[in-house]
Design an enzyme around this catalytic site. Structure first.
Site, mmCIF file in Angstrom:
data_model
loop_
_atom_site.group_PDB
_atom_site.id
_atom_site.type_symbol
_atom_site.label_atom_id
_atom_site.label_comp_id
_atom_site.label_asym_id
_atom_site.label_seq_id
_atom_site.Cartn_x
_atom_site.Cartn_y
_atom_site.Cartn_z
ATOM 1 N N ILE A 1 5.102 54.674 11.625
ATOM 2 C CA ILE A 1 3.720 54.774 11.150
ATOM 3 C C ILE A 1 2.787 53.953 12.043
ATOM 4 O O ILE A 1 1.722 54.398 12.446
ATOM 5 C CB ILE A 1 3.619 54.280 9.695
ATOM 6 C CG1 ILE A 1 4.332 55.274 8.777
ATOM 7 C CG2 ILE A 1 2.155 54.115 9.263
ATOM 8 C CD1 ILE A 1 4.401 54.842 7.342
ATOM 9 N N HIS B 1 7.961 26.337 33.944
ATOM 10 C CA HIS B 1 8.970 27.397 33.795
ATOM 11 C C HIS B 1 9.100 28.192 35.092
ATOM 12 O O HIS B 1 8.458 29.238 35.238
ATOM 13 C CB HIS B 1 8.573 28.347 32.671
ATOM 14 C CG HIS B 1 8.637 27.726 31.316
ATOM 15 N ND1 HIS B 1 9.745 27.834 30.502
ATOM 16 C CD2 HIS B 1 7.749 26.974 30.638
ATOM 17 C CE1 HIS B 1 9.527 27.177 29.374
ATOM 18 N NE2 HIS B 1 8.327 26.641 29.430
ATOM 19 N N CYS C 1 11.530 22.488 31.143
ATOM 20 C CA CYS C 1 10.578 22.148 30.082
ATOM 21 C C CYS C 1 11.204 21.168 29.083
ATOM 22 O O CYS C 1 11.382 20.010 29.415
ATOM 23 C CB CYS C 1 10.035 23.417 29.422
ATOM 24 S SG CYS C 1 8.410 23.127 28.709
ATOM 25 N N GLU D 1 3.451 51.404 28.766
ATOM 26 C CA GLU D 1 4.621 51.508 27.910
ATOM 27 C C GLU D 1 4.164 51.316 26.470
ATOM 28 O O GLU D 1 3.542 50.309 26.152
ATOM 29 C CB GLU D 1 5.644 50.424 28.302
ATOM 30 C CG GLU D 1 6.873 50.454 27.432
ATOM 31 C CD GLU D 1 7.822 49.267 27.649
ATOM 32 O OE1 GLU D 1 7.671 48.518 28.650
ATOM 33 O OE2 GLU D 1 8.705 49.078 26.802
ATOM 34 N N PRO E 1 18.965 64.850 17.832
ATOM 35 C CA PRO E 1 17.998 63.752 17.639
ATOM 36 C C PRO E 1 16.872 63.798 18.683
ATOM 37 O O PRO E 1 15.715 63.515 18.367
ATOM 38 C CB PRO E 1 18.848 62.489 17.808
ATOM 39 C CG PRO E 1 20.247 62.917 17.501
ATOM 40 C CD PRO E 1 20.347 64.332 17.982
ATOM 41 N N TYR F 1 14.291 34.565 17.894
ATOM 42 C CA TYR F 1 15.253 35.465 17.253
ATOM 43 C C TYR F 1 14.602 36.783 16.865
ATOM 44 O O TYR F 1 15.260 37.801 16.705
ATOM 45 C CB TYR F 1 15.835 34.822 15.988
ATOM 46 C CG TYR F 1 16.815 33.713 16.269
ATOM 47 C CD1 TYR F 1 17.884 33.909 17.142
ATOM 48 C CD2 TYR F 1 16.689 32.484 15.648
ATOM 49 C CE1 TYR F 1 18.783 32.887 17.404
ATOM 50 C CE2 TYR F 1 17.583 31.464 15.897
ATOM 51 C CZ TYR F 1 18.634 31.665 16.779
ATOM 52 O OH TYR F 1 19.522 30.659 17.034
ATOM 53 N N ASP G 1 8.877 42.333 28.212
ATOM 54 C CA ASP G 1 8.872 43.441 29.182
ATOM 55 C C ASP G 1 7.964 43.148 30.379
ATOM 56 O O ASP G 1 8.202 43.655 31.471
ATOM 57 C CB ASP G 1 8.438 44.749 28.517
ATOM 58 C CG ASP G 1 9.625 45.462 27.870
ATOM 59 O OD1 ASP G 1 10.745 45.337 28.401
ATOM 60 O OD2 ASP G 1 9.431 46.130 26.847
ATOM 61 N N GLU H 1 11.376 30.073 35.979
ATOM 62 C CA GLU H 1 12.024 31.382 35.754
ATOM 63 C C GLU H 1 11.024 32.536 35.709
ATOM 64 O O GLU H 1 11.368 33.669 36.007
ATOM 65 C CB GLU H 1 12.871 31.354 34.476
ATOM 66 C CG GLU H 1 12.117 31.273 33.149
ATOM 67 C CD GLU H 1 11.787 29.849 32.697
ATOM 68 O OE1 GLU H 1 11.754 28.944 33.561
ATOM 69 O OE2 GLU H 1 11.552 29.644 31.491
ATOM 70 N N GLU I 1 7.874 14.465 19.687
ATOM 71 C CA GLU I 1 8.075 15.749 19.013
ATOM 72 C C GLU I 1 9.281 15.657 18.069
ATOM 73 O O GLU I 1 9.283 16.244 16.997
ATOM 74 C CB GLU I 1 8.315 16.850 20.052
ATOM 75 C CG GLU I 1 8.564 18.224 19.428
ATOM 76 C CD GLU I 1 8.823 19.320 20.465
ATOM 77 O OE1 GLU I 1 8.921 19.026 21.672
ATOM 78 O OE2 GLU I 1 8.934 20.491 20.044
#
Ligand code: GLN
Length: 535
Positions: A148, A507, A381, A140, A190, A53, A70, A509, A405
């Site tokens: 800051i 995984h 997974c 990037e 801006p 999240y 990214d 993906e 688990e």
């Protein structure tokens, strides 16, 4: 070796990662050796311990680093493999410097942000280029100019520009043009302010990429150029587009690649080769039929939490000329009563990865439903682990089977902690991480998908199928179609009589690419397509 820095202004989430990946794609498609790295200003050493999240998905690299999502865009756009050196955080920089200090490396000196932190940042800016002969390294910079915590990065980039000169270092600033509904005009203030902020830090952007919901007029372009000190042809318009795969073409039309190459005095020959990319885009945009997939997980409120899975599904659907309609289903919403209402009409169900006990019951219900109704099911997974639990409970008859688990005291721990995970107390970076070989058994669905007997897939887990239960599970009909040979770990399970019931401990993906969709996702979508549209 040349360096491009991409900074962001005005607001976050402007799509810096996509712009960076698209520019890199254009340069790569012109034959240049390009890579991209990401520098994040937060103090976590890596995002591995962050709640999805907070920061979306954790992207796992081949060499087993837990990194920013990214990097997933970079890999998917460029078809490359990034490494643990492609993602640096302030936490990583400070951890290193403090370790050095404790070891006595700076003896007698006061350790300071300038020069010690900035020197270490510069060393990392140039590290990839020292390991491989890249023509261009794109960096990037996370965060927004003016924060800051971003300052040391901007300062280090400024120094690098000073040291290497303008032919080897350039700055691209991604900004937002605000559209005022009331007056129906684009506002540049801006953008002016965020460029000023950069200039105050000693950096003059060479190129501005302007995100905008409406086209920029000639006059406005000239005005932005004049007020920000950027040449007019380097004010690039980035109109909102319905899908991210159009962005390379959009930036090409604006000649961003040419502006960059001219500035670096590098040759511009012909056109970038985007044939495969274009084939994908044409199929995706021309898709007439829909494929309806349900993604069952517990972080569905934040779609970034499943970024790579979503992308892998789009790649596989797009290549098959199908429009993906993805239903985000919270596993906590699934009860025996609501189950068929929630899942009705879907041609395939994907059970997402995850951690912990919360909302597990719903996943088990969805798995049972798909197994019994013959609906294509793909478990990744934790999804695979729960497929094994469900099968053990309802087919083997071990009604209390579970993963330790979720239930450390289960009488039937069909999923259990790996021996090397026992007794670990450190959380960061201690899972089974990164790529491992997986042997595929011939004559299985997995083999039909991969067409290979050996593949490498990436992992991020602590638990695994407990081999004590393997003979009983196999006897009851669960087919083990992929294993990690060295340790005899089960990596893929499937049900031969089912249209598509496949669970993978890894995984997949993370290895789907725009120009090369993942074979298992292709097979899953193909099975879903064959189901027809149930509604
Ligand atoms: N929680 C499970 C494990 O650690 C699965 C992890 C995952 O889905 N990435 O083994």
């Amino acid at each position: 070796m040349r360096y491009i820095f991409i900074t962001g202004g005005v607001v976050s989430s402007l799509g810096k990662g996509i712009v960076a990946a698209s520019l890199a794609k254009l340069l790569q498609a012109r034959g240049y050796r390009v890579t991209i790295q990401k520098f994040d200003p937060y103090l976590n050493v890596d995002p591995g311990t962050l709640n999805p999240y907070e920061h979306g998905e954790v992207f796992v690299t081949h060499d087993g680093a837990e990194t920013d999502l990214d990097l997933g865009h970079y890999e998917r756009f460029l078809g490359i493999q990034t490494t643990r050196d492609h993602n640096v955080t302030t936490g990583k920089i400070y951890q290193y410097i403090i370790q050095q200090e404790r070891a006595g490396a700076y003896l007698g000196k006061t350790v300071q942000v300038i020069p010690h932190v900035t020197d270490e940042i510069k060393r990392r800016f140039t590290l990839l280029a020292q390991k491989e002969p890249y023509d261009i390294v794109i960096t990037e910079l996370g965060g927004t100019v003016g924060d800051i915590e971003s300052l040391p990065y901007i300062e280090a980039a400024r120094q690098l520009h000073y040291e290497l000169g303008p032919l080897r270092v350039l700055f691209i600033h991604l900004t937002l043009l605000l559209y005022l509904e009331t007056t129906k005009e684009l506002k540049t203030k801006p953008t002016q302010h965020s460029v000023r902020e950069l200039q105050r830090a000693g950096v003059q952007p060479d190129i501005l990429v302007c995100r905008t919901a409406h086209p920029i007029s000639r006059e406005l372009r000239s005005k932005i150029a004049l007020l920000t000190n950027v040449p007019r042809n380097a004010v690039i318009q980035a109109l909102d587009v319905p899908n991210i795969y159009q962005v390379p073409f959009q930036l090409r039309r604006e000649k961003l690649d040419e502006v960059v190459l001219r500035r670096f005095r590098l040759p511009i020959r012909g056109e970038p080769d985007l044939i495969t990319w274009n084939t994908f885009l044409t199929r995706l945009q021309g898709a007439e039929h829909t494929v309806r997939i349900a993604l069952v997980g517990k972080y569905v409120e934040l779609q970034d939490a499943y970024k790579s899975i979503h992308e892998a599904l789009i790649h596989a659907s797009g290549w098959q000329g199908l429009r993906l309609e993805l239903g985000w289903i919270h596993s906590a919403d699934l009860t025996p009563e609501s189950l068929s209402r929630h899942l009705r009409g879907y041609q395939g169900i994907l059970i997402a990865p995850g951690f912990g006990e919360r909302a597990i019951a719903g996943k088990l219900l969805a798995i049972q439903y798909a197994r019994e109704e013959g609906i294509p099911l793909f478990g990744i997974c934790l999804g695979m682990q729960m497929m094994v639990v469900e099968f053990a409970r309802h087919v083997l008859g071990l009604s209390e089977a579970h993963s330790t688990e979720m239930d450390p005291h289960t009488p039937h721990p069909v999923i259990d902690l790996m021996p090397e995970q026992q007794g670990l107390s450190q959380l960061g970076g201690t899972m089974r991480l990164g790529a491992y070989p997986c042997e595929i058994r011939k004559g299985t669905l997995a083999y039909r998908a991969y067409q290979k007997t050996l593949v490498y897939e990436r992992h991020r887990h602590r638990y695994e199928l407990n081999n004590t239960y393997r003979p009983a599970l196999e006897e009851a009909g669960l087919l083990v179609s992929g294993t990690y040979p060295d340790k005899k770990l089960v990596e893929i399970v499937e049900l031969p009589q089912h249209p598509f019931f496949v669970g993978v401990q890894f995984h997949p993906e993370f290895q789907s690419r725009v120009e090369q969709p993942h074979p298992l996702f292709m097979a899953f979508i193909e099975a879903a397509r064959r189901m027809g549209n149930g509604k």
